[in-house]
Design a protein around this motif. Structure first.
Motif, PDB file in Angstrom:
ATOM      1  N   PRO A 106       2.370   4.588   1.423  1.00 58.10           N
ATOM      2  CA  PRO A 106       2.683   4.942   2.813  1.00 58.10           C
ATOM      3  C   PRO A 106       1.720   5.994   3.351  1.00 58.10           C
ATOM      4  O   PRO A 106       1.325   6.918   2.635  1.00 58.10           O
ATOM      5  CB  PRO A 106       4.109   5.481   2.734  1.00 58.10           C
ATOM      6  CG  PRO A 106       4.361   5.788   1.312  1.00 58.10           C
ATOM      7  CD  PRO A 106       3.417   4.975   0.499  1.00 58.10           C
ATOM      8  N   ARG A 107       1.342   5.840   4.600  1.00 59.92           N
ATOM      9  CA  ARG A 107       0.399   6.780   5.215  1.00 59.92           C
ATOM     10  C   ARG A 107       1.007   8.173   5.360  1.00 59.92           C
ATOM     11  O   ARG A 107       0.285   9.163   5.401  1.00 59.92           O
ATOM     12  CB  ARG A 107      -0.021   6.262   6.577  1.00 59.92           C
ATOM     13  CG  ARG A 107      -0.817   4.963   6.465  1.00 59.92           C
ATOM     14  CD  ARG A 107      -1.270   4.508   7.782  1.00 59.92           C
ATOM     15  NE  ARG A 107      -2.376   5.380   8.177  1.00 59.92           N
ATOM     16  CZ  ARG A 107      -3.206   5.122   9.143  1.00 59.92           C
ATOM     17  NH1 ARG A 107      -3.083   4.023   9.832  1.00 59.92           N
ATOM     18  NH2 ARG A 107      -4.179   5.960   9.445  1.00 59.92           N
ATOM     19  N   GLY A 108       2.313   8.261   5.416  1.00 60.01           N
ATOM     20  CA  GLY A 108       2.995   9.535   5.616  1.00 60.01           C
ATOM     21  C   GLY A 108       2.874  10.517   4.475  1.00 60.01           C
ATOM     22  O   GLY A 108       3.273  11.673   4.602  1.00 60.01           O
TER      23      GLY A 108
ATOM     24  N   ARG B 181      -3.381  12.586   3.396  1.00 61.71           N
ATOM     25  CA  ARG B 181      -4.683  12.267   2.813  1.00 61.71           C
ATOM     26  C   ARG B 181      -4.896  12.914   1.442  1.00 61.71           C
ATOM     27  O   ARG B 181      -5.390  12.262   0.528  1.00 61.71           O
ATOM     28  CB  ARG B 181      -5.778  12.680   3.789  1.00 61.71           C
ATOM     29  CG  ARG B 181      -7.055  11.905   3.590  1.00 61.71           C
ATOM     30  CD  ARG B 181      -8.065  12.223   4.646  1.00 61.71           C
ATOM     31  NE  ARG B 181      -7.754  11.482   5.868  1.00 61.71           N
ATOM     32  CZ  ARG B 181      -8.326  11.695   7.029  1.00 61.71           C
ATOM     33  NH1 ARG B 181      -9.226  12.642   7.151  1.00 61.71           N
ATOM     34  NH2 ARG B 181      -8.007  10.975   8.074  1.00 61.71           N
TER      35      ARG B 181
ATOM     36  N   THR C  23      -2.749   3.261  -6.639  1.00 59.41           N
ATOM     37  CA  THR C  23      -3.244   2.874  -5.325  1.00 59.41           C
ATOM     38  C   THR C  23      -2.255   2.053  -4.508  1.00 59.41           C
ATOM     39  O   THR C  23      -2.506   1.793  -3.339  1.00 59.41           O
ATOM     40  CB  THR C  23      -4.558   2.075  -5.458  1.00 59.41           C
ATOM     41  OG1 THR C  23      -4.311   0.918  -6.265  1.00 59.41           O
ATOM     42  CG2 THR C  23      -5.654   2.934  -6.083  1.00 59.41           C
TER      43      THR C  23
ATOM     44  N   THR D  95      -2.839  10.980  -1.108  1.00 54.86           N
ATOM     45  CA  THR D  95      -3.401   9.642  -1.299  1.00 54.86           C
ATOM     46  C   THR D  95      -4.632   9.710  -2.199  1.00 54.86           C
ATOM     47  O   THR D  95      -4.793   8.901  -3.117  1.00 54.86           O
ATOM     48  CB  THR D  95      -3.761   9.002   0.058  1.00 54.86           C
ATOM     49  OG1 THR D  95      -2.575   8.934   0.857  1.00 54.86           O
ATOM     50  CG2 THR D  95      -4.330   7.612  -0.118  1.00 54.86           C
TER      51      THR D  95
ATOM     52  N   PRO E 257       0.830  -1.215   0.000  1.00 53.02           N
ATOM     53  CA  PRO E 257       0.000   0.000   0.000  1.00 53.02           C
ATOM     54  C   PRO E 257       0.861   1.260   0.000  1.00 53.02           C
ATOM     55  O   PRO E 257       2.056   1.230   0.339  1.00 53.02           O
ATOM     56  CB  PRO E 257      -0.798  -0.116   1.297  1.00 53.02           C
ATOM     57  CG  PRO E 257      -0.010  -1.029   2.157  1.00 53.02           C
ATOM     58  CD  PRO E 257       0.766  -1.945   1.246  1.00 53.02           C
TER      59      PRO E 257
END
Length: 64
Positions: A12-14, A17, A29, A20, A10
């Motif tokens: 990276p969350r860093g 938002r 994605t 992403t 996935p």
């Protein structure tokens, strides 16, 4: 190299938002989707900035 038995990595969350969401709208994605895409092209997406590019590069380097 990714094969059919390797689960997708996935994003990276860093990256945040907004980045992403912008990447998802562009069909990106997973981290594997990012490979081979020109960073300048990613920067043209609204919501993707220098920090997101840096985090993506670091994640790509960490995964080989």
């Amino acid at each position: 190299m990714v094969d059919s038995t390797t689960p997708p990595t996935p994003l990276p969350r860093g990256i945040g938002r907004p980045a992403t969401a912008a990447l998802a709208l562009a069909g990106i994605t997973t981290l594997d989707d990012v490979r081979g895409v020109d960073p300048d092209e990613l920067l043209r997406l609204h919501g993707v900035g220098p920090k997101a590019i840096r985090v993506l590069r670091e994640a790509l380097a960490a995964t080989g």
